[in-house]
Design a protein around this motif. Structure first.
Motif, PDB file in Angstrom:
ATOM      1  N   ARG A 159       0.821  -1.216   0.000  1.00 34.25           N
ATOM      2  CA  ARG A 159       0.000   0.000   0.000  1.00 34.25           C
ATOM      3  C   ARG A 159       0.853   1.263   0.000  1.00 34.25           C
ATOM      4  NH1 ARG A 159      -3.582  -1.690   4.964  1.00 34.25           N
ATOM      5  NH2 ARG A 159      -1.464  -2.177   5.598  1.00 34.25           N
ATOM      6  N   LYS A 160       2.163   1.059   0.127  1.00 35.82           N
ATOM      7  CA  LYS A 160       3.061   2.211   0.101  1.00 35.82           C
ATOM      8  C   LYS A 160       3.970   2.155  -1.116  1.00 35.82           C
ATOM      9  CE  LYS A 160       2.649   2.739   4.938  1.00 35.82           C
ATOM     10  NZ  LYS A 160       3.183   2.359   6.224  1.00 35.82           N
TER      11      LYS A 160
ATOM     12  N   ARG B  43      -6.801   1.949  -6.313  1.00 37.80           N
ATOM     13  CA  ARG B  43      -6.517   3.237  -5.668  1.00 37.80           C
ATOM     14  C   ARG B  43      -5.642   4.035  -6.619  1.00 37.80           C
ATOM     15  NH1 ARG B  43      -5.505   3.023   0.560  1.00 37.80           N
ATOM     16  NH2 ARG B  43      -3.427   2.211   0.129  1.00 37.80           N
TER      17      ARG B  43
ATOM     18  N   GLU C  22     -10.956   4.513  -6.891  1.00 38.61           N
ATOM     19  CA  GLU C  22     -10.867   5.321  -5.683  1.00 38.61           C
ATOM     20  C   GLU C  22      -9.765   6.356  -5.894  1.00 38.61           C
ATOM     21  OE1 GLU C  22     -10.126   3.100  -2.140  1.00 38.61           O
ATOM     22  OE2 GLU C  22     -10.139   4.915  -0.907  1.00 38.61           O
TER      23      GLU C  22
ATOM     24  N   MET D 266      -7.168   8.902  -5.021  1.00 37.75           N
ATOM     25  CA  MET D 266      -6.425   9.145  -3.786  1.00 37.75           C
ATOM     26  C   MET D 266      -5.707  10.488  -3.804  1.00 37.75           C
ATOM     27  SD  MET D 266      -7.005   6.404  -2.062  1.00 37.75           S
ATOM     28  CE  MET D 266      -5.810   6.355  -0.766  1.00 37.75           C
TER      29      MET D 266
ATOM     30  N   LYS E  14      -6.279  13.033  -0.863  1.00 37.48           N
ATOM     31  CA  LYS E  14      -5.499  12.636   0.306  1.00 37.48           C
ATOM     32  C   LYS E  14      -4.053  13.058   0.168  1.00 37.48           C
ATOM     33  CE  LYS E  14      -8.355   9.073   2.262  1.00 37.48           C
ATOM     34  NZ  LYS E  14      -9.291   8.510   1.253  1.00 37.48           N
ATOM     35  N   TYR E  15      -3.583  13.107  -1.073  1.00 40.71           N
ATOM     36  CA  TYR E  15      -2.187  13.545  -1.211  1.00 40.71           C
ATOM     37  C   TYR E  15      -1.952  14.308  -2.501  1.00 40.71           C
ATOM     38  CZ  TYR E  15      -1.359   9.393  -4.240  1.00 40.71           C
ATOM     39  OH  TYR E  15      -1.398   8.447  -5.217  1.00 40.71           O
TER      40      TYR E  15
ATOM     41  N   LEU F 111      -1.413  15.146   2.299  1.00 38.73           N
ATOM     42  CA  LEU F 111      -0.047  14.629   2.446  1.00 38.73           C
ATOM     43  C   LEU F 111       0.759  15.074   1.229  1.00 38.73           C
ATOM     44  CD1 LEU F 111       1.865  12.564   3.927  1.00 38.73           C
ATOM     45  CD2 LEU F 111       0.997  10.860   2.349  1.00 38.73           C
TER      46      LEU F 111
END
Lengths: 731, 452
Positions: free
Chosen positions: B120-121, B167, B208, B210, B249-250, B300
């Motif tokens: 996920r990273k 994502r 989704e 992100m 989100k980022y 972020l």
């Protein structure tokens, strides 16, 4: 007929609490014993109960505060008045007419005293009773139909009349007992509170007191013994005259200031001893003063003494813990002590406005409070911050230019929401090594967070201020840049809290809500003061935790245990009139009170059955920081009253004012976190070690598993048993 | 006692006093040690040429870069750009420091997983992702940065067959006032493609969203370009908030920060002219902070910096093979590391220093590599002391791209070592042998025998 049941329930609570409130308690067993004691003289007991019923019913009908009525606050003065009159007059119908009127007037006088004294944060005690009964006794002399009772004079006759030969025999047995005078007088003094002169009454009251609170019982003895000794030393005898009748003044004062209004400690015990002569002096003086009108002093010495003492304590600047005033009243000296003892540490942030560090990232405190350079005297509660590199140097290269300094031109943020009060933005930045003493603070922003709370950021870079006077700024908003203006030889940020809006105002000691000390093992600090040379930074909250523990009133949670060893519970998050938040288990009515400020979640206390899942959750999530720090470990202690009674706990109650040997320990360790943009998954490992003495409670290990922004499961291991509780339907 | 270095006779014109076109002659001190380890010893142990990485330098530069951002912006995340250097040891140093992984191919994606990075990273960039790779990345919950509409359509297809929603973020290209403007990757901002793609994502309901991603170019010499880019990204974020009440989100600002190297044709050394981390950080964070975001919902900030984080930590140690004189009388030196190992010498004037104490005399030299190929020139003109065969040289700032873009041409790739924080050396990639070059070859039967 739930209507009638509810009515009876209310009548029961309000009446019973009216009895117990005389001893500053809400213990129902004590209440029942006291009712029993009052009915030793049936007519007196009846008059008392009637008086309470009238006062409470009228209070309800008038629309007075229901919580106060149910707590017995409006009932205990009419009760005493009723008991007093009941013992003094024969039960004729004219007497009851008179009694109802007096009960009503006692209620009104209670309200008057409440209005008068509450303003000063003082209790009205039994002043209303005093005024009321004096007036009533004086007035009764005008009414021919009110016949003074003979029970006080021909005791045996009265006994026979009311309880038959058995009663007489019991009475005689107690009367003939060869107990030392010292002990007899103690019980008589206790009985006198309910207008009973017999030993039997006193013994019952003492038993009730012991059941309801060990500390109160201890204090009653302390108050009594010190009075006895004082009278002995001063050359009077407590047994003579009607001293036994007023002995209860010493006892009630001891309970009030020894453990109820003050947290029981060796200091409060010392004060109980120290005020003994004062009570005696007041008694002596007022007995003489009231003699011409033939009125007894009743509880006047107790009332005056307690009020004087409590009022005097409010003027203290220092020594606030010797003795410490009770802030949250639990109507039990034990609870006041146990819950209060670590409350100072636990609730240190309560009521404080959360103030963060005014920058991004990790900075070093180059000068803390009472610093060696300039943070002295009135300005001692200030901080200077700089940025350092890995070699702990504040600058790169030779450090001759402002640009070389790591902190120079770095953003400075608002420590909390507020309005910009003052802005100075025109003062030149000094060359490195020079200071501008004429414009000491340099470019400065003062923010008003609330009345009497301001923050000041100084030595800012010229022309860097991004806000204007009067504007509202949000916490974390960038306001300016760190610079080198004013009395600043090298770039740094000066930060202080103050209570007045001026540049140059004296500083205020005000803690930073939450920060991380960057060291080998990082340390999380809550409501504390960064110290010189510490590397500190703000800590972002962990949304997974703040969502999971952000219980909102109205929420319903169903807790179920995997193997059905524990019955399913439905919890409701609720709030009361005083905005106290709690989780209530619908079926048992148990309540776990909690407090959260967005930084920390903790349970403040637990009420109700100490079995079931809510109780386990209370133990497991006793204190949870809503932020994630790797390998963080936190300790706290539970009040011993969190656990069911045990012999050792009773022993602890007796010695609690002097030392606590039962210290049930709560520990928390953060587990592994898998953070993710969509919300982290993490677990918390907590444990509860009840410690020595509480052998009926096992030590628990808990694992709280969080994911998708809520608590998923609570695993419990108590050595023998292990359960997994699932948290369902909570949204 | 060591024998004194032999200096062959040398005739040079005296240029005392006046600075020339290139300023005063610069004389760099010899680099006898790297992180306390003697260069000669390293070559003796591991052979020549040799790649050397300094763990201490990597960590210290990473922390410095991180600090430049974290003291200006509350939420910062670096993602290590695998293509810059995907030696596992190097990647893991960055991962230990907290960096995520940024990959641009299926191979790099696998490599990141193998290194133990939380899927996920992993940020999956690049224009050439296959259907299978997209399925895998989706199921792992990795962050897929969409490069073009066809990829977007493929992902919508993928979303129908996978349990998880992909994502995603989209890559945006834009005019930031610099030349050249990169427009081959992602969707253009100015002509509305980017907004169009975002609408497609939002309306599809299958993906989704992100964040937003841009990569404005490489070796960007002005920090202001990032401020322009960040402002445009914020505009898109605001449009999403307005139209869809959607909070990104980022914001991923990509890479492209210049390292300390000097580009060919530059007048002044790169270490003096290239922006510092502080300047880039100031530009980006100011643009984000001075936007519509409130302090609580600042997104972020992700940075995919590669080159600027690793370049300085890498060295190539090389040895002189021969000296010769060219037709015009110019001195030339042949060393055993050529453009096969130093791909970056096509655009940098790499700093080269000698590895042993030498005389004060210097000569303008051309440095050639060992390849039998005309383009194999490391420096066309460099002032070096007189060198003898067997002398060692250190080529600086070679950490980025060289161990990923190196060529297998006529010879083998050498050892790569890492000097850790305590000064200990670790072999992190063994030199190749014939097996690594010809091992995968297959010879048809009729070609096996070349003699009658």
């Amino acid at each position: 007929m739930p209507g009638i049941i509810r009515l009876l329930n209310r009548a029961y609570h309000s009446s019973l609490n009216s009895y117990t409130m005389v001893f500053f308690s809400k213990n129902h067993l004590l209440g029942l014993l006291l009712i029993l004691v009052s009915f030793i003289d049936v007519w007196s007991g009846l008059a008392g109960l009637l008086s309470v019923a009238v006062a409470n019913a009228v209070a309800w009908g008038l629309g007075l505060n229901r919580k106060n009525i149910l707590s017995g606050f409006y009932g205990f003065n009419p009760l005493l008045t009723g008991l007093g009159l009941g013992i003094a007059f024969d039960p004729t119908w004219q007497f009851y007419l008179f009694l109802v009127a007096v009960a009503l007037s006692t209620l009104f006088i209670t309200l008057a005293f409440e209005g008068l004294l509450t303003k000063y944060g003082l209790p009205y005690l039994t002043f209303p009773f005093l005024i009321s009964i004096w007036i009533a006794v004086l007035a009764a002399r005008n009414y021919a139909s009110l016949i003074p009772a003979e029970s006080g004079i021909y005791t045996m006759n009265a006994m026979y009349e009311r309880g038959g030969p058995l009663m007489v025999r019991i009475y005689q047995w107690f009367g003939e007992m060869e107990w030392p005078l010292f002990i007899k007088t103690y019980f008589r003094s206790l009985g006198a509170i309910f207008f009973q002169s017999g030993l039997f009454a006193g013994i019952l009251v003492a038993a009730g007191l012991l059941i309801s609170s060990r500390i109160s019982f201890l204090l009653s003895i302390l108050g009594y013994v010190s009075a006895w000794l004082f009278y002995l030393l001063i050359g009077a005898s407590m047994n003579e005259l009607n001293y036994s009748f007023i002995g209860f003044n010493h006892i009630l004062t001891a309970i009030a200031i020894g453990g109820f209004f003050m947290v029981a400690s060796r200091w409060s015990f010392l004060w109980v001893i120290l005020v003994t002569p004062i009570i005696s002096i007041i008694t002596g003086a007022f007995t003489l003063l009231l003699e011409p009108v033939q009125l007894p002093v009743y509880s006047l010495p107790f009332n005056l003494m307690v009020l004087l003492f409590l009022y005097a304590m409010k003027f203290r600047d220092r020594m606030l813990l010797k003795p410490e005033a009770v802030v949250v009243q639990y109507y039990s000296p034990e609870k006041n002590l146990y819950i209060g003892s670590n409350a100072r540490e636990r609730f240190r942030g309560k009521g404080q406005l959360p103030v963060s560090l005014p920058f991004f990232g990790t900075w070093k405190v180059s000068q803390g409070h009472n610093g060696q350079h300039t943070h002295k005297e009135e300005w001692r509660h200030a901080w200077d911050f700089v940025v350092t590199d890995e070699q702990d140097r504040e600058f790169e290269g030779e450090g001759l230019a402002l640009r070389d300094y790591h902190c120079f031109d770095k953003p400075v943020t608002a420590p909390a929401d507020g309005w910009i009060e003052e802005v100075v933005d025109h003062i030149d930045d000094n060359p490195v090594g020079e200071v501008n003493i004429r414009q000491n603070w340099g470019n400065t922003i003062v923010i008003r967070h609330s009345e009497w709370l301001y923050s000041k950021l100084s030595h800012l870079k010229k022309g860097s201020v991004k806000t204007t006077q009067g504007s509202f700024v949000k916490k974390g908003q960038v306001l300016a840049a760190c610079g080198n203006s004013g009395r600043s030889p090298y770039p740094h940020l000066h930060f202080q809290m103050q209570s007045t809006p001026h540049i140059g105002s004296p500083t205020l000691p005000y803690p930073i809500d939450q920060y991380l000390i960057d060291a080998e093992t990082p340390v999380l600090k809550l409501y504390d003061f960064p110290e010189t040379d510490q590397m500190v930074g703000n800590l972002p909250g962990e949304p997974a935790l703040s969502h999971a523990f952000g219980f909102k009133p109205g929420q319903t949670i169903r807790a179920s245990e995997d193997e059905n060893k524990l019955a399913e519970e439905t919890w409701k998050v609720m709030t009361d009139m005083y905005k106290n938040l709690f989780i209530e288990d619908e079926s048992s009515g148990a309540r776990a009170y909690f407090v959260t400020d967005g930084r920390l979640f903790f349970f403040s206390h637990f009420e109700g059955r100490r079995i079931g899942m809510l109780y386990l959750f209370y133990l497991a999530a006793y204190k949870i920081p809503l932020t994630y720090v790797r390998n963080l470990s936190i300790r706290d202690t539970y009040p011993p009253s969190s656990f069911a009674a045990s012999p050792m706990l009773i022993l602890q109650d007796f010695v609690a004012p002097f030392f606590l040997f039962i210290r049930p320990v709560f520990k928390l360790e953060t587990g592994k976190r898998e953070d993710d943009l969509d919300g982290s998954t993490l677990s918390l490992h907590t444990s509860c070690e009840p410690g020595i003495g509480i052998w009926n409670a096992p030590s628990y290990r808990f694992r709280i598993q969080l994911g998708r922004n809520r608590i998923q499961t609570l695993e419990i291991n108590s050595g023998k048993n292990s359960f997994t509780i699932r948290f369902n339907d909570y949204a | 006692m060591d024998k004194n270095h032999y200096d062959r006779p040398l005739i040079t014109r005296i240029e005392a006093g006046m600075p020339g076109k290139f300023g005063l002659r610069s004389e760099l001190p010899p680099t006898t040690h790297i992180d306390g380890q003697p260069v000669a010893e390293l070559i003796k142990t591991y052979g020549s040429p040799l790649f050397v990485f300094s763990e201490q330098t990597i960590r210290s530069i990473y922390r410095k870069a991180l600090k430049a951002f974290t003291t200006r912006y509350p939420k910062v995340q670096f993602a290590w750009s695998y293509k810059t250097n995907y030696l596992s040891s190097i990647c893991n140093i960055f991962h230990q420091e907290g960096a995520w992984a940024e990959v641009v191919s299926g191979f790099e994606y696998e490599k990141a997983l193998e290194n133990g990075v939380d899927p996920r990273k992993i940020i999956f960039n690049g224009p050439g992702k296959t259907h299978e790779e997209l399925v895998k990345a989706t199921e792992n919950g990795s962050l897929i940065h969409i490069d073009h509409l066809d990829e977007l359509y493929t992902l919508i297809e993928v979303a129908e067959s996978t349990e998880r929603k992909p994502r995603v973020a989209i890559r945006i290209n834009m005019d930031t006032g610099i030349y050249p403007m990169w427009d081959r990757f992602g969707f253009n901002y100015e002509n509305g493609q980017a907004w169009d793609a975002l609408n497609k994502i939002m309306y599809s309901g299958k993906l989704e969203l992100m964040g937003l991603h841009t990569h404005i170019g490489t070796f960007i010499m002005t920090a202001n370009a990032y401020a322009v880019a960040a402002t445009k990204m914020v505009e898109l974020a605001r449009a999403l908030k307005q139209k869809f009440n959607f909070q990104v989100k980022y914001i991923d600002m990509g890479g492209g920060f210049a390292s300390r190297n000097t580009l060919k044709g530059s007048y002044l050394p790169g270490s003096d002219t290239n922006p510092s981390f502080d300047e880039y950080a100031e530009a980006i964070s100011s643009a984000l902070i001075n936007s519509h975001f409130t302090p609580d919902d600042l997104p972020l900030l992700i940075l995919e910096t590669g080159r600027a984080l690793i370049d300085e930590a890498g060295y190539i140690l090389t040895s002189v093979i021969a000296n010769k004189r060219l037709s015009a009388g110019r001195r030339a030196t042949i060393v055993d590391a050529g453009v096969n190992l130093l791909f970056t010498s096509f655009w940098y004037q790499h700093q080269v220093t000698v590895a042993q104490g030498v005389s004060q005399y210097r000569e303008d030299t051309t440095l050639y590599g060992p390849l039998c190929m005309n383009i194999d020139c490391i420096r066309e003109s460099i002032n070096l002391p007189v060198l003898n065969p067997g002398d060692h040289l250190v080529i600086h700032h070679t950490g980025a791209y060289n161990v990923t873009q190196w060529m297998q041409f006529i010879t083998f790739r050498p050892n790569v070592i890492l000097i850790d924080g305590t000064g200990e050396t670790h072999l992190i990639r063994e030199k190749e042998g014939r097996e690594s070059v010809s091992g995968k070859e297959l010879l048809p039967g009729h070609l096996k025998n070349i003699r009658e």
